[in-house]
Design an enzyme around this catalytic site. Sequence first.
Site, PDB file in Angstrom:
ATOM      1  N   ASP A  13       0.809  -1.226   0.000  1.00 11.63           N
ATOM      2  CA  ASP A  13       0.000   0.000   0.000  1.00 11.63           C
ATOM      3  C   ASP A  13       0.842   1.276   0.000  1.00 11.63           C
ATOM      4  OD1 ASP A  13      -2.248  -1.645   0.101  1.00 11.63           O
ATOM      5  OD2 ASP A  13      -2.278  -1.630   2.295  1.00 11.63           O
ATOM      6  N   LYS A  16       1.899   1.996  -5.115  1.00 15.25           N
ATOM      7  CA  LYS A  16       2.450   1.401  -6.339  1.00 15.25           C
ATOM      8  C   LYS A  16       1.547   1.678  -7.546  1.00 15.25           C
ATOM      9  CE  LYS A  16       2.436  -2.583  -4.260  1.00 15.25           C
ATOM     10  NZ  LYS A  16       2.145  -2.182  -2.863  1.00 15.25           N
ATOM     11  N   GLY A  40      -4.435  -4.371  -3.813  1.00 15.32           N
ATOM     12  CA  GLY A  40      -5.431  -3.336  -4.073  1.00 15.32           C
ATOM     13  C   GLY A  40      -4.682  -2.094  -4.495  1.00 15.32           C
ATOM     14  N   HIS A  41      -4.698  -1.796  -5.787  1.00 14.98           N
ATOM     15  CA  HIS A  41      -3.920  -0.670  -6.306  1.00 14.98           C
ATOM     16  C   HIS A  41      -4.874   0.429  -6.763  1.00 14.98           C
ATOM     17  CE1 HIS A  41      -0.303  -3.556  -7.163  1.00 14.98           C
ATOM     18  NE2 HIS A  41      -0.684  -3.536  -5.907  1.00 14.98           N
ATOM     19  N   GLN A 224       2.055  -6.140  -3.022  1.00 16.08           N
ATOM     20  CA  GLN A 224       2.533  -6.224  -1.624  1.00 16.08           C
ATOM     21  C   GLN A 224       3.848  -5.438  -1.465  1.00 16.08           C
ATOM     22  OE1 GLN A 224       1.498  -9.663  -3.058  1.00 16.08           O
ATOM     23  NE2 GLN A 224      -0.440  -8.716  -2.618  1.00 16.08           N
TER      24      GLN A 224
HETATM   25  P1  GDP Z   1      -0.678   0.245  -3.549  1.00 18.63           P
HETATM   26  O1  GDP Z   1      -1.281  -1.003  -3.027  1.00 18.63           O
HETATM   27  O2  GDP Z   1       0.798   0.328  -3.284  1.00 18.63           O
HETATM   28  O3  GDP Z   1      -0.994   0.521  -4.988  1.00 18.63           O
HETATM   29  O4  GDP Z   1      -1.325   1.424  -2.711  1.00 18.63           O
HETATM   30  P2  GDP Z   1      -2.907   1.609  -2.370  1.00 18.63           P
HETATM   31  O5  GDP Z   1      -3.586   2.085  -3.591  1.00 18.63           O
HETATM   32  O6  GDP Z   1      -3.426   0.412  -1.684  1.00 18.63           O
HETATM   33  O7  GDP Z   1      -2.819   2.731  -1.251  1.00 18.63           O
HETATM   34  C1  GDP Z   1      -2.260   3.977  -1.496  1.00 18.63           C
HETATM   35  C2  GDP Z   1      -3.313   5.053  -1.241  1.00 18.63           C
HETATM   36  O8  GDP Z   1      -2.682   6.320  -1.183  1.00 18.63           O
HETATM   37  C3  GDP Z   1      -4.335   5.168  -2.366  1.00 18.63           C
HETATM   38  O9  GDP Z   1      -5.554   5.571  -1.815  1.00 18.63           O
HETATM   39  C4  GDP Z   1      -3.755   6.250  -3.258  1.00 18.63           C
HETATM   40  O10 GDP Z   1      -4.765   6.942  -3.996  1.00 18.63           O
HETATM   41  C5  GDP Z   1      -3.144   7.148  -2.243  1.00 18.63           C
HETATM   42  N1  GDP Z   1      -1.936   7.881  -2.678  1.00 18.63           N
HETATM   43  C6  GDP Z   1      -0.958   7.482  -3.537  1.00 18.63           C
HETATM   44  N2  GDP Z   1       0.021   8.416  -3.584  1.00 18.63           N
HETATM   45  C7  GDP Z   1      -0.347   9.409  -2.754  1.00 18.63           C
HETATM   46  C8  GDP Z   1       0.263  10.644  -2.351  1.00 18.63           C
HETATM   47  O11 GDP Z   1       1.358  11.007  -2.757  1.00 18.63           O
HETATM   48  N3  GDP Z   1      -0.433  11.403  -1.447  1.00 18.63           N
HETATM   49  C9  GDP Z   1      -1.640  11.016  -0.935  1.00 18.63           C
HETATM   50  N4  GDP Z   1      -2.218  11.815  -0.053  1.00 18.63           N
HETATM   51  N5  GDP Z   1      -2.229   9.863  -1.284  1.00 18.63           N
HETATM   52  C10 GDP Z   1      -1.588   9.071  -2.174  1.00 18.63           C
HETATM   53  P1  IMO Z   2      -0.861  -4.217  -2.210  1.00 21.97           P
HETATM   54  O1  IMO Z   2      -0.400  -4.799  -3.525  1.00 21.97           O
HETATM   55  C1  IMO Z   2      -0.928  -4.584   2.120  1.00 21.97           C
HETATM   56  C2  IMO Z   2      -1.085  -8.619   3.767  1.00 21.97           C
HETATM   57  C3  IMO Z   2      -2.315  -9.062   4.494  1.00 21.97           C
HETATM   58  C4  IMO Z   2      -1.715  -9.997   5.509  1.00 21.97           C
HETATM   59  C5  IMO Z   2      -0.609 -10.681   4.717  1.00 21.97           C
HETATM   60  C6  IMO Z   2      -0.983 -12.028   4.131  1.00 21.97           C
HETATM   61  O2  IMO Z   2      -2.152  -3.508  -2.288  1.00 21.97           O
HETATM   62  O3  IMO Z   2       0.234  -3.443  -1.581  1.00 21.97           O
HETATM   63  P2  IMO Z   2      -2.499 -12.745   2.059  1.00 21.97           P
HETATM   64  O4  IMO Z   2      -3.949 -12.499   1.782  1.00 21.97           O
HETATM   65  O5  IMO Z   2      -1.589 -12.208   1.005  1.00 21.97           O
HETATM   66  O6  IMO Z   2      -2.202 -14.169   2.410  1.00 21.97           O
HETATM   67  O7  IMO Z   2      -2.203 -11.916   3.427  1.00 21.97           O
HETATM   68  O8  IMO Z   2      -0.280  -9.778   3.669  1.00 21.97           O
HETATM   69  N1  IMO Z   2      -1.297  -8.120   2.392  1.00 21.97           N
HETATM   70  C7  IMO Z   2      -1.209  -6.830   2.034  1.00 21.97           C
HETATM   71  N2  IMO Z   2      -1.003  -5.737   2.783  1.00 21.97           N
HETATM   72  N3  IMO Z   2      -1.030  -4.474   0.772  1.00 21.97           N
HETATM   73  C8  IMO Z   2      -1.213  -5.562   0.007  1.00 21.97           C
HETATM   74  O9  IMO Z   2      -1.181  -5.530  -1.334  1.00 21.97           O
HETATM   75  C9  IMO Z   2      -1.344  -6.811   0.634  1.00 21.97           C
HETATM   76  N4  IMO Z   2      -1.563  -8.079   0.201  1.00 21.97           N
HETATM   77  C10 IMO Z   2      -1.504  -8.863   1.281  1.00 21.97           C
HETATM   78  O10 IMO Z   2      -2.973  -7.973   5.089  1.00 21.97           O
HETATM   79  O11 IMO Z   2      -1.115  -9.257   6.530  1.00 21.97           O
HETATM   80 MG    MG Z   3      -2.843  -1.631  -1.834  1.00 21.17          MG
END
Ligand code: GDP
Ligand code: IMO
Ligand code: MG
Length: 430
Positions: A13, A16, A40-41, A224
């Site tokens: 999270d 990415k 979850g991207h 991840q």
């Molecule tokens: P990922 O799993 O690495 O793709 O990240 P996620 O999408 O799960 O979580 C990142 C969250 O931060 C999302 O809600 C993005 O829209 C948000 N985000 C990404 N870059 C920035 C940033 O530079 N500033 C802020 N405030 N939010 C960001």
């Molecule tokens: P993105 O790509 C954050 C965490 C779960 C749990 C552990 C194992 O959005 O960054 P799993 O279901 O993979 O067996 O769970 O890994 N986890 C993540 N945490 N971002 C993710 O993906 C994750 N995918 C799995 O919360 O701790």
């Molecule tokens: Mg994510």
Amino acid sequence: MANVVVVGSQWGDEGKGKIVDWLSSRADVVVRFQGGHNAGHTLVVDGVTYKLSLLPSGVVRGGKLSVIGNGVVLDPWAFLSEVERIKEQGVKVNPENLLISESAALILPIHSELDGIRENRADGIKIGTTKRGIGPAYEDKVARRAIRVCDLADEEHLLARLENLLHHHNALRRGLGHPETNADELYAKLLEIAPKILPFMAPVWHSLNEAVRSDKKILFEGAQGAMLDIDHGTYPFVTSSNTIAGQAAAGSGMGPSALNFVLGITKAYTTRVGEGPFPTELNDAIGQRLGERGHEFGTVTGRQRRCGWFDAVMVKQAIITGGITGISLTKLDVLDGMAELKICVGYKLDGKIVKRLPAGAANQAAVEPIYESMPGWQGSTRGARSWADLPAEAVKYVRRLEELIGCPVSMVSTSPEREDVILMRDPFKA
Ligand code: GDP
Ligand code: IMO
Ligand code: MG
């Protein structure tokens, strides 16, 4: 030739999806190489939010080839519903612009069910998984009994493959006090879904190598993060795949020499979702503030993410194990207005100072962070697109992180919006 691998350097999270979307304007192909719909991207383009779990983030930008590599575990039903959902948002997805590897292992209903059964144990012992069946599906892959995408095209042998798989699963299910699964029923379900999946099936290793030969630029999208890596993460509180950049080669069928630049996506603070050690976690008003300002709720499960200070020891370790060439520092804007910022520069364990995260879970839980403190900034970094727009203290914070982690910052992200990025070094031109 310049291919770029994007990986998370913390516990996922890190942002990415946003960075892959931004970089995909410079790429021809975007490839997922591990994980599944546990990811979850999030992408925000002109105020419209797209949430992707299995589909590569490049799909939102037209004219790019999206590829799901052999290292991914694919839930065919989740795949189809994600395709439908994203199509409703006006995104084009068809077998011309999306390929799925023939060798990807499938996540079946028995896997997500087993994941849930294990997570809901009466004694409360759990990993805090996404309950998507990721772990059980990878277990079957390594145990050589998985059903793979190519098996959907082989009706003749599919039933026998399923019976072999259920031989194992039904023994497990009986032991756990759950009813057995019927092979014929699962067979019928797979035959029903096969015609919807098979048009996307391709020898991905071949397609990617052909793309490289014709000078196409490939962007690998990790899911991840390094601390969730099955080998290098906070085991057993990890996911069931290698999340570091080395996996981009094995998980797509390309040689490691095809990976030219590794961009580590790194949040300006730290978050984690699920169970497991987190040395810099803040269970106080500051942690709460980070969570609120950063909207730190899981994209997949909606769970509240745990928040804490930046851990330079951990990120430095991720840079080494992942071969990270440059960092994209994200969510700097979330730190706007904080009086003081702390950075973890070492740990105390049993009265001694340690500069590495220990391997054992008990020691990882026992380390106490040693902090360095820096003044925060009162101005805003939100939406900044050049260094000149950043308050002096924000620049100092970024520079100090670079020193501590031993890696240059290539990009800074200052909001969820696609274009709110400060670019220092273009990974595709490096
Ligand atoms: P990922 O799993 O690495 O793709 O990240 P996620 O999408 O799960 O979580 C990142 C969250 O931060 C999302 O809600 C993005 O829209 C948000 N985000 C990404 N870059 C920035 C940033 O530079 N500033 C802020 N405030 N939010 C960001
Ligand atoms: P993105 O790509 C954050 C965490 C779960 C749990 C552990 C194992 O959005 O960054 P799993 O279901 O993979 O067996 O769970 O890994 N986890 C993540 N945490 N971002 C993710 O993906 C994750 N995918 C799995 O919360 O701790
Ligand atoms: Mg994510």
